[in-house]
Design a protein around this motif. Structure first.
Motif, PDB file in Angstrom:
ATOM      1  N   ILE A 189       0.841  -1.202   0.000  1.00 25.36           N
ATOM      2  CA  ILE A 189       0.000   0.000   0.000  1.00 25.36           C
ATOM      3  C   ILE A 189       0.874   1.249   0.000  1.00 25.36           C
ATOM      4  CG2 ILE A 189      -1.683   1.319   1.340  1.00 25.36           C
ATOM      5  CD1 ILE A 189      -2.751  -1.456   2.351  1.00 25.36           C
ATOM      6  N   VAL A 190       1.866   1.278   0.897  1.00 25.52           N
ATOM      7  CA  VAL A 190       2.776   2.429   0.984  1.00 25.52           C
ATOM      8  C   VAL A 190       3.514   2.601  -0.343  1.00 25.52           C
ATOM      9  CG1 VAL A 190       4.895   3.278   2.076  1.00 25.52           C
ATOM     10  CG2 VAL A 190       3.020   2.428   3.486  1.00 25.52           C
ATOM     11  N   GLY A 191       4.004   1.514  -0.910  1.00 22.08           N
ATOM     12  CA  GLY A 191       4.720   1.591  -2.185  1.00 22.08           C
ATOM     13  C   GLY A 191       3.848   2.099  -3.319  1.00 22.08           C
ATOM     14  N   ALA A 192       2.583   1.665  -3.353  1.00 23.44           N
ATOM     15  CA  ALA A 192       1.669   2.135  -4.396  1.00 23.44           C
ATOM     16  C   ALA A 192       1.395   3.633  -4.246  1.00 23.44           C
ATOM     17  CB  ALA A 192       0.368   1.337  -4.352  1.00 23.44           C
ATOM     18  N   VAL A 193       1.241   4.101  -3.017  1.00 25.59           N
ATOM     19  CA  VAL A 193       1.028   5.538  -2.796  1.00 25.59           C
ATOM     20  C   VAL A 193       2.280   6.317  -3.200  1.00 25.59           C
ATOM     21  CG1 VAL A 193       0.560   7.331  -1.066  1.00 25.59           C
ATOM     22  CG2 VAL A 193      -0.723   5.181  -1.006  1.00 25.59           C
TER      23      VAL A 193
END
Length: 195
Positions: A144-148
């Motif tokens: 999730i953090v990487g996608a953001v």
């Protein structure tokens, strides 16, 4: 794209680091990530640097970047990246994850009023390091953090939308709750005050 990492792929990385596969265990992470990027899109040019991101390396490579993404797992590296981005006035997309918590922010250091990473997390010797390798991390949080981070980097590259500049996005994955905290620049910041 330039990827910097001195580590090798470990079996424990696979559940949270999607750039690597089981047949990559033992290989340098930069080589594994380059292969994965190439498999997804052979047109992407990837430069790999298999060494720790120290001040000398960052001073050489950050000025050549358009946007810097910090995906490191320790404060020393995060602060070194921040110092290099401040010096080169390059936008920094910072992301972190530990346990069930994630955070993302953009420090657009081209803008005089923008805070830097040090304004938010001042560098101190007494800071206890909480790394996902030691404390554990709920694997989807890193995705999730990487996608953001990817979304924020693409918006910076395209010059569109509103980035997280001046805001810290916090994720509590246990409750799947997002919060946003406004950030201000520290006029006495030891890193960016002279900017």
């Amino acid at each position: 794209m330039t990827i910097v990492d001195d580590d090798r792929v470990d079996l424990t990385n696979l559940q949270r680091q999607i750039a690597h596969r089981s047949d990559s265990v033992g290989q340098p992470k930069v080589a594994s990530a380059k292969r994965t990027v190439h498999d997804l899109n052979a047109q992407v040019q990837v430069t790999t640097i298999q060494q720790r991101a120290d001040a000398a390396l960052l001073d050489e490579w950050v000025p050549q970047a358009t946007v810097v993404l910090d995906c490191s797992d320790n404060f020393a590296t995060r602060h070194a990246i921040n110092r290099a981005c401040v010096a080169a006035r390059k936008p920094l997309v910072s992301g972190a994850a530990v346990r069930f918590d994630g955070q993302v922010s953009v420090f657009d250091l081209r803008l005089d009023a923008c805070p830097c990473y040090h304004c938010l997390f001042p560098e101190a010797e007494d800071v206890e390091e909480v790394r996902c390798a030691v404390m554990g991390v709920f694997a989807p949080v890193t995705g999730i953090v990487g996608a953001v981070q990817a979304a924020e980097a693409l918006k910076l590259l395209a010059g569109c939308g509103e980035t997280l500049t001046g805001r810290l996005l916090l994720l509590d994955a246990l409750a799947m709750d997002w919060r946003t905290v406004r950030l201000g620049r520290d006029p006495a910041c030891a890193v960016c005050a002279s900017r």
